[in-house]
Design a protein around this motif. Structure first.
Motif, short mmCIF file in Angstrom:
data_model
loop_
_atom_site.label_atom_id
_atom_site.label_comp_id
_atom_site.label_asym_id
_atom_site.label_seq_id
_atom_site.Cartn_x
_atom_site.Cartn_y
_atom_site.Cartn_z
N GLN A 57 0.84 -1.18 0.00
CA GLN A 57 0.00 0.00 0.00
C GLN A 57 0.89 1.25 0.00
N THR A 58 0.50 2.24 -0.80
CA THR A 58 1.29 3.46 -0.96
C THR A 58 1.61 4.12 0.37
N GLU A 59 0.61 4.30 1.21
CA GLU A 59 0.82 4.98 2.49
C GLU A 59 1.72 4.18 3.43
N LYS A 80 6.03 3.85 -5.85
CA LYS A 80 4.74 4.24 -5.28
C LYS A 80 3.93 3.01 -4.88
N TYR A 81 4.14 1.90 -5.57
CA TYR A 81 3.34 0.70 -5.35
C TYR A 81 4.15 -0.52 -4.88
#
Length: 115
Positions: A57-59, A80-81
């Motif tokens: 997950q990005t976050e 990012k992924y």
């Protein structure tokens, strides 16, 4: 977690295929990729077993990279992924959790599309 344990764990998740899809590309012949639903969820270079790349997950990627030295940029994927985890220093339970997380992200996304 050594490379054999990692491989066994990935294969134990169910409906997993392992391939060397980059074998015809110079430098790619030793990249082992694990797939679920026909899509990658983890890969590593068996000739230089240091970095395992998994979807995340990005976050969560930003948080992990900020707090842990074993969390790094991914190998050849969008940061990012995907996240890179240093196999020689990540705790085994964390490696298993991140691999399972990646597997579940990919499986959920692509099994919905097949229905």
């Amino acid at each position: 977690m050594n490379i054999e344990e990692l491989r066994d764990y990935c294969l134990s998740l169910g409906d997993v295929e392992e391939k060397f899809p980059f074998a015809k590309i110079k430098g790619g012949e030793s990249v082992l990729v694990f797939y679920v639903c026909g899509h990658m969820f983890a890969f590593l270079d068996i000739a230089d077993y240091d970095l395992v790349t998994v979807k995340c997950q990005t976050e969560r990627i930003a948080e992990l990279r900020e707090h842990y030295e074993w969390a790094d940029k991914p190998s050849h994927e969008n940061g990012k992924y995907w996240i890179g985890i240093h196999a020689n220093i990540v705790p085994d339970d964390m490696a298993r959790e991140l691999i399972a997380n990646s597997y579940n992200l990919v499986k959920q996304k692509y099994s919905k599309r097949k229905k």
